[in-house]
Scaffold this active site. Structure first.
Site, short mmCIF file in Angstrom:
data_model
loop_
_atom_site.label_atom_id
_atom_site.label_comp_id
_atom_site.label_asym_id
_atom_site.label_seq_id
_atom_site.Cartn_x
_atom_site.Cartn_y
_atom_site.Cartn_z
N PHE A 183 0.72 -1.41 0.02
CA PHE A 183 0.01 0.00 -0.14
C PHE A 183 0.85 1.27 0.05
O PHE A 183 0.40 2.32 0.68
CB PHE A 183 -0.77 -0.26 1.14
CG PHE A 183 -1.82 -1.27 1.26
CD1 PHE A 183 -2.49 -1.56 0.39
CD2 PHE A 183 -1.94 -2.11 2.64
CE1 PHE A 183 -3.38 -2.87 0.43
CE2 PHE A 183 -2.41 -3.18 2.73
CZ PHE A 183 -3.26 -3.63 1.59
N GLY B 263 0.50 -9.22 -3.28
CA GLY B 263 -0.59 -9.85 -3.04
C GLY B 263 -1.73 -9.65 -4.18
O GLY B 263 -2.89 -9.85 -3.88
N THR B 264 -1.28 -9.01 -4.94
CA THR B 264 -2.01 -8.22 -6.07
C THR B 264 -2.44 -9.30 -7.37
O THR B 264 -3.38 -8.94 -8.16
CB THR B 264 -1.50 -6.98 -6.80
OG1 THR B 264 -0.05 -7.32 -6.76
CG2 THR B 264 -1.36 -5.90 -5.46
N ALA C 148 1.30 -4.21 -13.32
CA ALA C 148 0.90 -5.12 -14.18
C ALA C 148 0.98 -4.55 -15.57
O ALA C 148 1.37 -5.37 -16.64
CB ALA C 148 -0.69 -5.40 -13.96
N ARG D 291 -7.44 -3.15 -20.70
CA ARG D 291 -7.69 -4.52 -20.85
C ARG D 291 -7.75 -5.17 -19.58
O ARG D 291 -7.02 -5.01 -18.56
CB ARG D 291 -6.61 -5.23 -21.57
CG ARG D 291 -6.79 -6.83 -21.73
CD ARG D 291 -5.62 -7.32 -22.43
NE ARG D 291 -5.22 -6.70 -23.86
CZ ARG D 291 -5.90 -7.09 -25.21
NH1 ARG D 291 -6.77 -7.92 -25.12
NH2 ARG D 291 -5.65 -6.45 -26.32
N GLY E 262 -3.82 0.85 -15.07
CA GLY E 262 -3.68 0.56 -13.54
C GLY E 262 -4.96 0.46 -13.09
O GLY E 262 -6.12 1.16 -13.58
N GLU F 279 -5.48 0.75 -7.62
CA GLU F 279 -5.84 2.12 -6.67
C GLU F 279 -7.14 2.61 -6.93
O GLU F 279 -7.87 3.44 -6.20
CB GLU F 279 -4.77 3.08 -6.77
CG GLU F 279 -3.51 2.61 -6.06
CD GLU F 279 -2.23 3.22 -6.61
OE1 GLU F 279 -1.47 3.82 -5.56
OE2 GLU F 279 -2.14 3.60 -7.58
#
Lengths: 731, 328
Positions: free
Chosen positions: A241, A468-469, A511, A614, A688, A691
């Protein structure tokens, strides 16, 4: 420059590949290890003969340490050393610092700052000795502890366009509101922890980090050694975070003590130390001015804020970040000012800027809509500019209207009562609220290695972290998709600084950035395979280990001829970053119940619709959206760092005192993922998401509270203590 | 954590005496030992001395001191005859903690005052004579009744608030024999010696809690909290209210989160008894309750909150206001 992303990739290649992995809601490959407790986190590495270190923290807000009574502590059972080295950190590093943060623990800059490390044979011995260490201070006479009313300095380049004062004076409808938000903690489940082990001049540090290539430089610079002597390993990270973007006190202290003692040293922050010493989100004061003309169009937007940080610390919570591009309005005044106080470093906490900036902008929009007699959705939709105000650049893509419309339909927005206090259920007022979501999109430099093994299996390697994402999942999916390899034959190795530098996890860029690096490495391999097959790349189809083109079907392992194919893919932000306003968008809808007697607010249901390019994995993307909404709910209702303004100490530095929403606070949450392709954002057309689902969520709650009970809350979180005095007669 | 010796008692007699600090569930004591707020040199584990049964006692029930909170709340007799107690227990802590925490230990839990919990601050409860940093500090959780210049901490529990409304009693065993005190007198006001939370003297331990004969009526435990999950009460109301022929014939009330002990003000119940329920009556009773309340700044909101919470509970208990109350 090699890898620079200058021209939007409109090919949408991942829509033409045939493995069927992209977007699929695959489970995270490491999830089984994690739920079984066998994925080793930083503190769970146990090199032989490891000693235990515990930090000692300051009990004054500012001053100097003039004496540490080390001898008393060194005489205690098991104690091996007391360290107060000049290289130890006073502050953690900000994200992407890439160099040592403020060092030297002989000075104290905030209450709870680490000032020494005690190392002992056991954790209990070290903890007790750390508490027993007598410290003498020379305390500063006057210390700024309360940010309110302090003089400020500019914290961010202001935006001034046209004449906002005049626009406000001429407006048909306007609002001029002042909001406050309290400070937030990251409070990741895994506390900051380091295990340091030296072999000669080479350090291996198991730690909990988000951006390893930067963390290596920060650690090496802090220790005054060359980065090549530092290896960081961070395969599993229990949440970040933002608090693990840069290195923290534990890493440097463990490394120094391990070197000195000639044996490995572990340093784990206690939960209280995480709160006291790790970057917080600043509290904010924000003035919102919105001017609407007679036609219902925004003529002006003012967003002026104050935030706080330690002296000379560059980070200023960028609350105006989305206000710069979200809505129209020619006359603008956006500014963030910084007050300097003695309080633990403020820095990036999940969705820095928009998390609390959108929270108040979207609450102000609701008030404006009511004043002007618009449905709040309609007001937003009619004020979306076609190009970014003041920058005259197009939006890369923007699914805001779709999010508002689809969300409204799915939620049943048409049932919302037009005025407050119209729905009562026993003691409870019920109401609905809406808010937009917006969060800037970032592409960051990234590299990844992809290796197609002679047996046709696939290996993806990067120092990219997975906090953890879902990095392990989506990077494997991209590579498997591109090279036609079933996911069971794809291995992803992350979180080791000896691997190519990924973007790291932060700013929701991991990502799309590292995913693009993987994509490019795969493209290079695809080119080679097409060449070996003797077909043009456009004709090549890869699926389940087979290369298919022009009616031929050949096993990929035949094309490999017994040798691996390996490529490193790279990406860097380029012209698309400048040429387009890039952001992810969405909308929140929620229903709350407010107790007319006790002012307790309980969420009944919440829905978010989000467009972020995407979708790489529908499961992990949805989880990110759920988590974001939970953060927004916390920001709306419960989360606030408390400080005693007499000495600066934090008064709720654990998870009993700092209330994050837990299961009973979170009702059914619904997430709608809006598929889109954003070519300027990245070669995989992804943006993204992590968040996004915080940014505006708390405003939807605030707006629902108003719709329920008729109270406009301008101070967050909206606790019973704050709401009660404003509630109407309960009877 | 400071080093300590550990021993395990196998019968009650080994657990009594000043030579060791008794530990049962440890859900509060261990936390305080990690913080070194509590630094016992010896622990006596009393988990294996029995006292873990709920049994009939006269017309009432005896709850052994080592009955786990989860077991007590789940007991069919407790749920049927003392629903207030079951609800209060379930309003506190988390399932994991309730599985471990005991009846006696719950009564002995210590305040969660932030200054008490943090070494390096002044706290008369932790270090008698050092002062009270909560006064003038961050004190939104603190007491509005019975606070003194020495201490403004609250007793944090829920179960004891229900027990105060139920007029339970506490059975205590010491070197000199056993004694029984009313739950309402078990916890203390801080007065000049706030380091004493309750009337236990050195070496005494709680052996059971006795519940009087069931009284029926409408039993409500209402806990007002910042979040629905695991949080201490801002204020709480325990109420047993009986209506007969349209008039209130019983009103046993106790309040949590507002004082150094579960707050019981018999005058409030008396003001209700014999009267027909009405918002005006409830408002007058609530005014009577908060009449002597005094805020510390940060907790001033508790005064109107307690007032309104009592009114809401009395409305729910008597069914006035046409309330379809859903506890969210």
């Amino acid at each position: 420059m090699f890898g620079t992303y200058d021209i939007p990739d409109q090919r949408n290649l991942l829509d033409r590949t045939r493995q069927g992995l992209i977007g699929a809601p695959l489970e995270r490959p490491e999830s089984g290890l994690k739920v079984c407790g066998v994925a080793p986190y930083a503190a769970e590495h146990h090199p032989p003969n490891c000693a235990e270190g515990v930090l000692v923290t300051a009990t004054i807000p500012q001053g100097r340490v003039i004496a540490l009574h080390k001898d008393e502590v060194l005489a205690m059972p098991g104690v091996l050393g007391v360290f107060a080295d000049k290289r130890m950190l006073r502050r953690p590093a900000q994200g992407t610092a890439g160099k040592a943060p403020v060092q030297d623990v002989r000075a104290v800059e905030y209450h709870g700052q680490p000032i020494a490390l005690v190392v002992a044979e056991t954790f209990e011995q070290a903890t007790h000795a750390a508490k027993a260490l007598r410290v003498e201070y020379e305390a500063s006479a006057t210390v700024p502890l309360d940010p309110e009313g302090l003089e400020t300095e500019p914290g961010r380049k202001p935006v001034v366009l046209g004449d906002l004062d005049q626009a406000m004076a001429e407006a048909a409808h306007s609002v001029d509101l002042t909001f406050t938000t309290e400070g937030h903690a990251s409070a990741a489940m895994e506390p900051h922890a380091s295990v340091a082990e030296w072999q000669g001049d080479d350090l291996t540090l198991w730690g909990s980090f988000q951006m390893i290539s930067h963390n290596v430089k920060e650690l090496a610079d802090s220790l005054r050694i060359a980065p090549r002597h530092v290896r960081i390993r961070s395969a599993y990270v229990g949440g970040g975070f933002g608090s693990k973007l840069g290195i923290s006190h534990d890493a440097v202290a463990a490394a120094i003590a391990a070197r000195e003692l000639g044996r490995p040293v572990r340093v784990v922050l206690s939960r209280q130390q995480v709160f006291d010493t790790i970057t917080r989100r600043s509290e904010t004061g924000q003035r919102l001015r919105l001017a609407l003309d007679a036609g219902g169009y925004l003529a002006g937007i003012g967003h002026e804020a104050w935030v706080s940080n330690l002296p000379d610390e560059p980070f200023a919570e960028p609350v105006t970040q989305a206000t710069e591009f979200l809505y129209s309005g020619e006359n603008r005044k956006l500014a963030v000012n910084l007050a300097r106080i003695s309080r633990v470093t403020s820095g990036s906490v999940r969705a820095p800027g928009e998390a609390v900036g959108m929270q108040v902008l979207e609450a102000a929009m609701d008030e404006l809509a009511e004043k002007a007699g618009f449905d709040p959705i309609e007001l937003r939709k009619r004020n979306l500019p076609s190009s970014q105000p003041g920058k005259d650049r197009p939006y890369s893509s923007r699914m805001l209207i779709e999010a508002l419309d689809q969300g409204a339909r799915a939620f049943g927005w048409q049932d919302r009562k037009p005025r407050p206090c119209m729905t009562r259920e026993g003691e409870w007022w019920l109401g609905m609220g809406v808010a937009s979501a917006a969060r800037v999109n970032m592409l960051r430099p990234a590299a990844a290695r992809v290796r197609l093994e002679p047996d046709g299996s696939l290996r993806v390697q990067s120092d990219q972290t997975d906090i953890g994402t879902g990095s392990y999942a989506i990077l494997g999916q991209i590579a498997g998709e591109m090279l036609g390899v079933p996911i069971a034959r794809v291995t992803v190795e992350l979180g080791d600084s000896s691997l190519p530098s990924g973007a790291g996890s932060g700013g929701s860029f991991g990502a799309s950035s590292t995913g693009s690096a993987v994509f490019r490495a795969c493209e290079a391999i695809r080119d080679k395979l097409a060449h070996r097959l003797g077909v043009p790349i456009e004709a090549l189809e890869l699926r389940d280990g087979m290369a298919i083109a022009s009616g031929r079907e050949v096993a990929v392992i035949e094309l490999l001829r017994g040798e691996a194919m390996e490529e490193i893919g790279r990406i860097k932000p380029g012209k698309t970053d400048k040429d387009y306003a890039q952001a992810s968008y969405g909308a929140f809808f929620c229903e709350v119940a407010v107790n007319a007697f006790t002012a307790e607010t309980r969420l009944r249901r919440m829905l978010g619709a989000f467009g972020f390019g995407r979708v790489l994995n529908a499961r992990t993307a949805r989880s990110q959206c759920l988590g974001g909404m939970v953060w927004g709910i916390g920001s709306a209702l419960t989360e606030e760092l408390g400080f005693d303004l007499r000495d600066g100490q934090m008064t709720n530095h654990d998870l009993a005192g700092y209330h994050v929403p837990c299961h009973a606070d979170i009702p059914a949450l619904e997430v709608i993922l809006l598929e889109e392709r954003d070519a300027p954002a990245s070669p995989i057309q992804a943006k993204g998401v992590g968040e996004l689902a915080i940014c505006g969520a708390a405003a939807a709650v605030a707006n629902a509270i108003y719709n329920a009970c008729g109270v406009r809350m301008h101070d967050f979180p909206m606790t019973p203590a704050r709401l009660l005095p404003k509630l109407p007669d309960p009877f | 954590m400071k080093f300590f010796d550990y021993a395990r008692a196998t019968e009650l007699s080994e657990a009594i005496g000043e030579f060791a600090k008794p530990i049962a569930g440890g859900t509060n004591l261990l936390d305080l030992m990690k913080l070194e707020v509590e630094t016992p040199s010896r622990l006596m584990d009393i988990n294996h001395i029995g006292l873990n049964e709920i049994s009939p006692h006269g017309d009432g029930l005896r709850i052994g001191a080592l009955v786990r909170n989860a077991d007590c709340a789940a007991d069919l007799r407790v749920r049927r005859d003392y629903p207030l107690l079951a609800r209060a227990i379930l309003a506190g802590a988390s399932p994991q903690l309730r599985n471990r925490a005991t009846t006696g230990g719950n009564l002995c839990q210590r305040t969660r005052c932030t200054y008490f919990m943090r070494l390096g601050t002044r706290c008369n409860k932790r270090e008698p004579g050092s002062g009270c940093d909560a006064i003038g500090g961050v004190n939104r959780d603190h007491a509005i009744f019975g606070a003194t210049e020495h201490c403004i901490a609250t007793y944090p529990g829920d179960m004891a608030v229900a027990l105060a409304a139920l007029d339970a009693s506490v059975q205590i065993e010491g070197i000199d024999g056993s004694r029984q005190v009313s739950l309402r007198d078990f916890h203390r006001l801080p007065d000049g010696d706030p380091h004493l939370d309750n009337v236990l003297t050195g070496g005494e331990i709680i052996t059971s809690v006795k519940l009087p004969a069931p009284v029926g009526g409408k039993q409500i435990y209402r806990k007002i909290r910042d979040r629905a999950s695991y949080a201490f009460a801002l204020v709480s109301v325990a109420a047993i209210v009986t209506l007969d022929q349209g008039r209130i014939t019983r009103a046993d009330l106790a309040f949590g989160g507002v004082a150094h002990k579960p707050w019981h003000d018999p005058a409030v119940g008396r003001a209700l008894i014999g009267n027909e329920p009405s918002d005006q009556l409830f408002s007058e009773a609530a005014d009577l309750l908060v009449n002597q309340a005094k805020g510390q700044g940060g907790n001033d909101f508790k005064i109107p909150l307690l007032r309104r919470s009592l009114i809401a509970v009395l409305r729910e208990a008597t069914g006035i206001g046409g309330n379809d109350v859903r506890n969210l």
